[in-house]
Design a protein around this motif. Structure first.
Motif, PDB file in Angstrom:
ATOM      1  N   TYR A  10      16.480 -24.382  99.976  1.00  0.00           N
ATOM      2  CA  TYR A  10      16.959 -23.397 100.956  1.00  0.00           C
ATOM      3  C   TYR A  10      16.118 -23.359 102.220  1.00  0.00           C
ATOM      4  N   ILE A  11      14.875 -23.827 102.145  1.00  0.00           N
ATOM      5  CA  ILE A  11      14.085 -23.934 103.391  1.00  0.00           C
ATOM      6  C   ILE A  11      14.796 -24.924 104.311  1.00  0.00           C
ATOM      7  N   GLY A  12      15.131 -26.067 103.731  1.00  0.00           N
ATOM      8  CA  GLY A  12      15.797 -27.108 104.518  1.00  0.00           C
ATOM      9  C   GLY A  12      17.125 -26.633 105.072  1.00  0.00           C
ATOM     10  N   LYS A  13      17.932 -25.993 104.211  1.00  0.00           N
ATOM     11  CA  LYS A  13      19.250 -25.523 104.666  1.00  0.00           C
ATOM     12  C   LYS A  13      19.082 -24.523 105.814  1.00  0.00           C
ATOM     13  N   PHE A  41      19.994 -15.809  97.161  1.00  0.00           N
ATOM     14  CA  PHE A  41      20.373 -17.042  97.849  1.00  0.00           C
ATOM     15  C   PHE A  41      21.714 -16.890  98.569  1.00  0.00           C
ATOM     16  N   VAL A  42      22.414 -15.826  98.255  1.00  0.00           N
ATOM     17  CA  VAL A  42      23.674 -15.584  98.943  1.00  0.00           C
ATOM     18  C   VAL A  42      23.500 -14.523 100.029  1.00  0.00           C
ATOM     19  N   THR A  43      22.681 -13.486  99.723  1.00  0.00           N
ATOM     20  CA  THR A  43      22.570 -12.387 100.690  1.00  0.00           C
ATOM     21  C   THR A  43      21.650 -12.723 101.857  1.00  0.00           C
ATOM     22  N   LEU A  44      20.481 -13.287 101.571  1.00  0.00           N
ATOM     23  CA  LEU A  44      19.528 -13.488 102.660  1.00  0.00           C
ATOM     24  C   LEU A  44      20.065 -14.420 103.752  1.00  0.00           C
ATOM     25  N   PRO A  45      20.743 -15.505 103.409  1.00  0.00           N
ATOM     26  CA  PRO A  45      21.319 -16.319 104.481  1.00  0.00           C
ATOM     27  C   PRO A  45      22.262 -15.515 105.376  1.00  0.00           C
ATOM     28  N   VAL A  46      23.036 -14.594 104.775  1.00  0.00           N
ATOM     29  CA  VAL A  46      23.952 -13.790 105.584  1.00  0.00           C
ATOM     30  C   VAL A  46      23.151 -12.878 106.519  1.00  0.00           C
ATOM     31  N   GLY A  47      22.136 -12.210 105.971  1.00  0.00           N
ATOM     32  CA  GLY A  47      21.316 -11.297 106.783  1.00  0.00           C
ATOM     33  C   GLY A  47      20.598 -12.029 107.896  1.00  0.00           C
ATOM     34  N   MET A  63       0.566 -13.140 101.261  1.00  0.00           N
ATOM     35  CA  MET A  63       1.081 -11.811 100.914  1.00  0.00           C
ATOM     36  C   MET A  63       1.447 -11.010 102.166  1.00  0.00           C
ATOM     37  N   PRO A  64       0.538 -10.950 103.163  1.00  0.00           N
ATOM     38  CA  PRO A  64       0.923 -10.227 104.381  1.00  0.00           C
ATOM     39  C   PRO A  64       2.161 -10.830 105.056  1.00  0.00           C
ATOM     40  N   GLY A  65       2.237 -12.151 105.087  1.00  0.00           N
ATOM     41  CA  GLY A  65       3.374 -12.802 105.737  1.00  0.00           C
ATOM     42  C   GLY A  65       4.693 -12.434 105.072  1.00  0.00           C
ATOM     43  N   LEU A  66       4.677 -12.463 103.754  1.00  0.00           N
ATOM     44  CA  LEU A  66       5.879 -12.141 102.995  1.00  0.00           C
ATOM     45  C   LEU A  66       6.314 -10.699 103.265  1.00  0.00           C
ATOM     46  N   LEU A  67       5.317  -9.801 103.289  1.00  0.00           N
ATOM     47  CA  LEU A  67       5.631  -8.392 103.503  1.00  0.00           C
ATOM     48  C   LEU A  67       6.217  -8.159 104.885  1.00  0.00           C
ATOM     49  N   VAL A  68       5.632  -8.818 105.903  1.00  0.00           N
ATOM     50  CA  VAL A  68       6.125  -8.635 107.270  1.00  0.00           C
ATOM     51  C   VAL A  68       7.593  -9.049 107.353  1.00  0.00           C
ATOM     52  N   LEU A  69       7.922 -10.189 106.787  1.00  0.00           N
ATOM     53  CA  LEU A  69       9.307 -10.656 106.848  1.00  0.00           C
ATOM     54  C   LEU A  69      10.251  -9.747 106.062  1.00  0.00           C
ATOM     55  N   LEU A  70       9.785  -9.273 104.925  1.00  0.00           N
ATOM     56  CA  LEU A  70      10.629  -8.369 104.136  1.00  0.00           C
ATOM     57  C   LEU A  70      10.885  -7.084 104.906  1.00  0.00           C
ATOM     58  N   VAL A  71       9.812  -6.554 105.528  1.00  0.00           N
ATOM     59  CA  VAL A  71       9.970  -5.305 106.272  1.00  0.00           C
ATOM     60  C   VAL A  71      10.911  -5.526 107.459  1.00  0.00           C
ATOM     61  N   GLY A  94      17.625 -16.734 113.533  1.00  0.00           N
ATOM     62  CA  GLY A  94      17.681 -16.399 112.105  1.00  0.00           C
ATOM     63  C   GLY A  94      17.366 -17.577 111.198  1.00  0.00           C
ATOM     64  N   GLY A  95      17.828 -18.744 111.578  1.00  0.00           N
ATOM     65  CA  GLY A  95      17.597 -19.920 110.740  1.00  0.00           C
ATOM     66  C   GLY A  95      16.121 -20.163 110.524  1.00  0.00           C
ATOM     67  N   LEU A  96      15.371 -19.977 111.612  1.00  0.00           N
ATOM     68  CA  LEU A  96      13.931 -20.207 111.548  1.00  0.00           C
ATOM     69  C   LEU A  96      13.261 -19.177 110.628  1.00  0.00           C
ATOM     70  N   PHE A  97      13.684 -17.907 110.823  1.00  0.00           N
ATOM     71  CA  PHE A  97      13.092 -16.859 109.991  1.00  0.00           C
ATOM     72  C   PHE A  97      13.481 -17.030 108.525  1.00  0.00           C
ATOM     73  N   ALA A  98      14.737 -17.422 108.313  1.00  0.00           N
ATOM     74  CA  ALA A  98      15.159 -17.654 106.922  1.00  0.00           C
ATOM     75  C   ALA A  98      14.317 -18.767 106.308  1.00  0.00           C
ATOM     76  N   GLY A  99      14.086 -19.816 107.098  1.00  0.00           N
ATOM     77  CA  GLY A  99      13.266 -20.926 106.617  1.00  0.00           C
ATOM     78  C   GLY A  99      11.861 -20.453 106.268  1.00  0.00           C
ATOM     79  N   LEU A 100      11.316 -19.621 107.165  1.00  0.00           N
ATOM     80  CA  LEU A 100       9.966 -19.096 106.940  1.00  0.00           C
ATOM     81  C   LEU A 100       9.945 -18.224 105.682  1.00  0.00           C
ATOM     82  N   PHE A 101      10.999 -17.430 105.529  1.00  0.00           N
ATOM     83  CA  PHE A 101      11.067 -16.559 104.357  1.00  0.00           C
ATOM     84  C   PHE A 101      11.054 -17.383 103.064  1.00  0.00           C
ATOM     85  N   PHE A 102      11.919 -18.385 103.006  1.00  0.00           N
ATOM     86  CA  PHE A 102      11.978 -19.182 101.779  1.00  0.00           C
ATOM     87  C   PHE A 102      10.676 -19.967 101.574  1.00  0.00           C
TER      88      PHE A 102
END
Ligand code: PFF
Length: 453
Positions: free
Chosen positions: A121-124, A295-301, A183-191, A308-316
């Motif tokens: 999903y990072i690649g996608k 894997f279905v919701t986060l791509p939509v968000g 951990m901080p990176g993950l939290l920032v993206l989630l928030v 968004g693609g970049l942030f989604a990539g970073l998130f995964f």
């Protein structure tokens, strides 16, 4: 008499231990599993039972595991065996450690497969596949992805190779460094995703779903699932935290550390829920989607956000790192057991564990495509391994640890390990560990098999 080997290194500080244990706890369990389990089990009531289990069962058992590990400074099997012998208890206790090693291999076999999904999903994400994507489209992408067993097997193999590569070098140093920024990176993206949910309107429905308990949705199996999730998410019941506790310096307070780890772990799970469910409800998707939910919701968000693609990539990517720091802790008890007990080299131990995990993982790979028909009590291979480990092996392992620390070890020994915590915390711990946690596990089991209404 054969001398048990003395434990290895120590964490460089108490903070390093907290980071490493949080690295073990925070993983796919928080971001992938917690939301879909809550979604499948009716939301609020599941979340409430889960949180109660974290507090009344998880925290005392986590303290017990750390305490046993630090006192013995050995792999879980030898730790339980040695302490039992020291205090004139039965040698049977050591088998609890071995059961943990087996649970770790079983869990890792599917953990590796799902971690593979995050890599794909990072690649996608960065290739722009999710830009402006709708719910049904994201669903189709996911279904198409999991329908190809060879593709999934490839990712599983790659992830497992990386995990084994890290493990072969030993865990302490690498984990400390990785978790510090992860951990901080993950939290920032989630928030950021939570804010997105608040801005686009699905938040009300999400909060209602997660925090309004509908007790009619609770039955024996849901309560068991919530308790299993608490064990899984906190990495308890199989010796992972015990292993990490064996590296803990003497001058670190165990109780307070456990509280911090548990709070962080549950916090990440809840924030993940608040990030995912607004997207579910805002886009007319189903909360009970199952293992594909993130894997279905986060791509939509993400797909609706600028860049968004970049942030989604970073998130995964961050999710991948969170999964890796958990994965190394899943196999560490087994590796320590094989090297310290059977005298194999770390490389041999890695090869043995790796082969078993890889082979078992094929069952999970196939569970999502060619072998998706339930065959074991209505479960696919993946569901069966998950149920066996999270709902049975981890709670039973935890129960044994609680009984061992609460009853088999003398109070003098446990008080000595907990001397840096307040007397009140020590008292609460003892009460919870001796009575509340064991009773809760037993009652939940009885309820699940239908003996208690
Ligand atoms: N706690 C990890 C997660 O939530 O993803 C999974 C896990 C790691 C479970 C280590 C058990 C364990 F021993």
């Amino acid at each position: 008499m054969q001398q048990p080997p003395v434990a290895h290194v120590e964490w460089s500080s108490r903070l390093a231990f907290i980071l490493a244990a949080s690295g073990s706890a925070v993983g796919l369990g928080n971001i992938w599993k917690f939301p879909y389990m809550a979604g499948e089990n009716g939301g609020g009531a599941f979340v409430l039972v889960y949180l109660l289990c974290v507090l009344a069962v998880g925290v005392p058992i986590m303290i017990a595991e750390i305490l046993i590990g630090r006192r013995a400074r050995l792999n879980p099997m030898d730790a339980m065996g040695t302490l039992a012998a020291q205090h004139g208890r039965s040698g049977v206790w050591r088998w609890v450690g071995l059961a943990g090693v087996i649970a770790g291999v079983l869990i890792m076999s599917y953990y590796s497969v799902i971690t593979g999904w995050t890599v794909a999903y990072i690649g996608k994400s960065v290739s722009g596949a999710f830009n402006g994507i709708s719910g049904p489209q994201a669903q189709a992408v996911f279904e198409d992805f999991i329908s190809d067993p060879l593709d999934l097997l490839l990712w599983h193999t790659l992830v497992l190779a990386v995990v084994l590569g890290i493990a072969a070098r030993g865990v302490a140093g690498g984990i400390e460094r990785a978790v510090q920024w992860l951990m901080p990176g993950l939290l920032v993206l989630l928030v950021a995703l939570v804010c997105y949910g608040a801005a686009t309107g699905g938040m009300g429905a999400a909060a209602r779903f997660l925090f309004t308990p509908d007790f009619a949705a609770l039955d024996g199996q849901t309560v068991l699932a919530a308790m299993g999730q608490a064990f899984f998410s906190l990495s308890l019941g199989m010796g992972a935290i015990m292993m990490y506790g064996s590296y803990l310096p003497r001058q670190a307070p165990i109780g307070r550390s456990a509280l911090i780890i548990a709070a962080l772990d549950s916090g990440v799970a809840i924030v993940a829920g608040l990030a995912i469910f607004p997207i579910v409800f805002g886009n007319g998707m189903a909360p009970g989607e199952g293992p594909g939910l993130v894997f279905v919701t986060l791509p939509v968000g993400f797909g609706q956000l600028p860049a968004g693609g970049l942030f989604a990539g970073l998130f995964f990517l961050l999710l991948l790192f969170a999964a890796l720091t958990s994965a190394v802790s899943l196999i560490e008890p087994g590796l320590a057991y094989l090297t310290e007990r059977t005298g194999r080299s770390r490389g041999q131990a890695v090869a043995i564990m790796g082969s078993a995990i890889w082979l078992l993982g094929i069952g999970t790979v196939l569970s999502f495509n060619v072998w998706s028909t339930p065959w074991l009590a209505g479960r696919t291979f993946f569901d069966a391994v998950d149920y066996l480990t999270s709902n049975l092996m981890l709670p039973l392992g935890g129960l044994a640890v609680a009984l061992f620390a609460g009853w088999a070890l003398p109070r003098l020994a446990t008080d000595d390990e907990l001397q840096l915590d307040t007397p009140r915390l020590r008292r609460y711990w003892r009460l919870l560990c001796r009575w509340v946690a064991p009773a809760a596990v037993v009652l939940v089991f009885l309820h699940a098999i239908g003996l208690l209404g």
